[in-house]
Write an enzyme that holds these catalytic residues in place. Structure first.
Site, PDB file in Angstrom:
ATOM      1  CE  LYS A   1     -13.248  -4.744   1.399  1.00 17.62           C
ATOM      2  NZ  LYS A   1     -13.123  -4.130   2.827  1.00 17.62           N
TER       3      LYS A   1
ATOM      4  CE  LYS B   1      -4.192  -1.890   2.057  1.00 16.63           C
ATOM      5  NZ  LYS B   1      -4.932  -1.926   3.547  1.00 16.63           N
TER       6      LYS B   1
ATOM      7  CE  LYS C   1      -5.198  -8.975  -1.223  1.00 21.08           C
ATOM      8  NZ  LYS C   1      -5.455  -8.462   0.125  1.00 21.08           N
TER       9      LYS C   1
HETATM   10  P1  TYM Z   1     -10.284  -6.290   4.732  1.00 18.92           P
HETATM   11  O1  TYM Z   1     -11.515  -5.581   4.850  1.00 18.92           O
HETATM   12  O2  TYM Z   1      -9.360  -5.899   3.865  1.00 18.92           O
HETATM   13  O3  TYM Z   1     -10.877  -7.888   4.590  1.00 18.92           O
HETATM   14  C1  TYM Z   1     -11.501  -8.521   5.072  1.00 18.92           C
HETATM   15  C2  TYM Z   1     -11.582 -10.041   5.189  1.00 18.92           C
HETATM   16  O4  TYM Z   1     -11.557 -10.566   3.701  1.00 18.92           O
HETATM   17  C3  TYM Z   1     -10.458 -11.280   3.705  1.00 18.92           C
HETATM   18  N1  TYM Z   1     -10.097 -11.334   2.256  1.00 18.92           N
HETATM   19  C4  TYM Z   1     -10.013 -12.117   1.338  1.00 18.92           C
HETATM   20  N2  TYM Z   1     -10.085 -13.596   1.425  1.00 18.92           N
HETATM   21  C5  TYM Z   1      -9.932 -14.393   0.597  1.00 18.92           C
HETATM   22  N3  TYM Z   1      -9.749 -13.982  -0.790  1.00 18.92           N
HETATM   23  C6  TYM Z   1      -9.423 -12.701  -1.028  1.00 18.92           C
HETATM   24  N4  TYM Z   1      -9.212 -12.077  -2.208  1.00 18.92           N
HETATM   25  C7  TYM Z   1      -9.710 -11.790   0.070  1.00 18.92           C
HETATM   26  N5  TYM Z   1      -9.658 -10.335   0.229  1.00 18.92           N
HETATM   27  C8  TYM Z   1      -9.858 -10.093   1.605  1.00 18.92           C
HETATM   28  C9  TYM Z   1      -9.658 -10.650   4.702  1.00 18.92           C
HETATM   29  O5  TYM Z   1      -8.392 -11.728   4.729  1.00 18.92           O
HETATM   30  C10 TYM Z   1     -10.067 -10.555   5.860  1.00 18.92           C
HETATM   31  O6  TYM Z   1     -10.229 -11.608   6.660  1.00 18.92           O
HETATM   32  N6  TYM Z   1      -7.097  -6.040   8.308  1.00 18.92           N
HETATM   33  C11 TYM Z   1      -8.430  -6.741   8.032  1.00 18.92           C
HETATM   34  C12 TYM Z   1      -9.622  -6.298   8.783  1.00 18.92           C
HETATM   35  C13 TYM Z   1      -9.183  -6.334  10.447  1.00 18.92           C
HETATM   36  C14 TYM Z   1      -9.328  -7.365  10.965  1.00 18.92           C
HETATM   37  C15 TYM Z   1      -9.236  -6.907  12.644  1.00 18.92           C
HETATM   38  C16 TYM Z   1      -9.557  -8.887  10.938  1.00 18.92           C
HETATM   39  C17 TYM Z   1      -8.921  -5.228  11.242  1.00 18.92           C
HETATM   40  N7  TYM Z   1      -9.086  -5.744  12.532  1.00 18.92           N
HETATM   41  C18 TYM Z   1      -9.156  -8.061  13.634  1.00 18.92           C
HETATM   42  C19 TYM Z   1      -9.546  -9.799  12.032  1.00 18.92           C
HETATM   43  C20 TYM Z   1      -9.232  -9.501  13.283  1.00 18.92           C
HETATM   44  C21 TYM Z   1      -8.603  -6.717   6.419  1.00 18.92           C
HETATM   45  O7  TYM Z   1      -7.639  -7.023   5.825  1.00 18.92           O
HETATM   46  O8  TYM Z   1      -9.799  -6.426   6.161  1.00 18.92           O
END
Ligand code: TYM
Length: 337
Positions: free
Chosen positions: A202, A113, A199
């Site tokens: 968003k 990022k 992957k």
């Molecule tokens: P975020 O919003 O980017 O993603 C949310 C969840 O979706 C999963 N994910 C995927 N899984 C499979 N294939 C993909 N292409 C894909 N893209 C996203 C992510 O692994 C995630 O589980 N940092 C976290 C948010 C967060 C969080 C936490 C998670 C903040 N605090 C505490 C667990 C516990 C995140 O990436 O969000």
């Protein structure tokens, strides 16, 4: 002994896509009866990259509504908004002061990022994983169900917890619980529709690269019709030369609730012209109930408010108790009443 506790979250940045659903939320739903669950909308994480204040609140509500629409059941789970529980930011500060800078500089997501932001990269982006550690550690979570891309952040969370325990706890009475990741192999890494080696994300500028949970049937048809494939006839999993084929078969297997073996058998002789309509109809049918429930929840703002109000109260109680424990271990003068 009570049930083990789960915590996880999704950022309210734009629309949620199939990666978020299959990598994370679907697994929350499937496991929820077994655990005591806390699911937050991580709005503080959403401002670590440039964001639009006009849409943050609405996106936060939309993600909470999607949790309900995907099947999160309030009898087993608590849904809340991260910024409604100030303990998250306070614990982040305390953890910042014991986290070595080079642990954060090593994070792959930060590096990826940061490259995109150039000179303007903010401190918040570097600190993102510490806030995530605070989210998890505040709830004494045993398990954290996430997609594959979060594995490194989970390892960091464990390292931070162990370091704090080592520096400020006693072996027989650790201050923080060290959590385990819960990554289900199938769906852990859903790939882009335009490039099977990247992957689904968003932040990809191309809408065509992802399937959003709220895409209408016509949009789904268009996206699947145009998605990248290859000229080979006969479809198969796990051929490194055919990443798109593996990804699309994986989507089909999970969304149609079939085993990999059954899908491999069904699609072995198929061409894309036959497979794409099949995947389209399966996707439309899988998303239909989620979209219906989402519209129902969004149509009743009072209900959603009450869910988030209850969630805030329940989450605060647990988070504040952990924060008090950490403050005491670090030697702070307790607040005077
Ligand atoms: P975020 O919003 O980017 O993603 C949310 C969840 O979706 C999963 N994910 C995927 N899984 C499979 N294939 C993909 N292409 C894909 N893209 C996203 C992510 O692994 C995630 O589980 N940092 C976290 C948010 C967060 C969080 C936490 C998670 C903040 N605090 C505490 C667990 C516990 C995140 O990436 O969000």
């Amino acid at each position: 002994m009570g049930r083990q506790r789960v915590l996880s979250g999704v950022q309210p940045t734009g629309n949620l896509h199939l990666g978020n659903y299959l990598g994370a939320i679907r697994n929350w739903v499937e496991g929820q009866q077994k655990y005591e669950n806390f699911f937050c909308v991580v709005d503080l994480h959403a401002i670590t990259v440039p964001h639009d204040p006009k849409t943050l609140a609405e996106n936060t509500r939309a993600v909470a509504a999607l949790y309900l629409a995907c099947g999160i059941d309030l009898d087993h789970s608590t849904i809340f908004v991260q910024s409604h529980v100030p303990a998250h930011t306070e614990l982040t500060w305390l953890l910042n002061c014991i986290t070595p800078l080079n642990w954060l500089e090593r994070m792959i997501q930060f590096k990826e990022k940061a490259i995109k932001q150039g000179e303007n990269v903010g401190v918040g982006l570097l600190d993102y994983p510490v806030l995530m550690a605070a989210d998890i550690l505040l709830y004494d979570a045993d398990k954290v169900p996430v997609g594959e891309d979060q594995k490194q952040h989970l390892e960091l969370t464990r390292d931070i917890a162990m370091r704090l325990n080592y520096q400020f706890g006693r072996e027989e009475a650790p201050v923080l619980k060290v959590p385990d990741p819960l990554i289900r192999p199938e769906g852990a890494r859903i790939m882009s529709l335009t490039d099977g080696t990247r992957k689904m994300s968003k932040s990809d500028p191309s809408e065509q690269s992802r399937i959003n949970l709220l895409d209408d049937p016509d949009t789904l048809r268009q996206k699947i019709k145009r998605c990248k494939t290859d000229p080979v006839r006969g479809l198969e999993f796990d051929n490194p030369e055919r990443p798109e084929c593996n990804n699309l078969l994986t989507l089909y297997a999970i969304l149609s609730n079939q085993t990999k073996d059954a899908v491999a058998e069904e699609c072995r002789e198929m061409g894309w012209g036959q497979f794409k309509p099949l995947l389209t109809e399966t996707t439309v049918e899988a998303l239909r109930p989620i979209q219906e429930k989402y519209n129902e929840v969004m149509g009743d703002p009072g209900y959603l408010d009450s869910v988030l109000r209850d969630g805030q109260a329940r989450a605060s109680e647990i988070a504040n108790a952990t924060l008090a424990r950490v403050r005491a271990a670090l030697g702070f003068l307790p607040p005077l009443s």
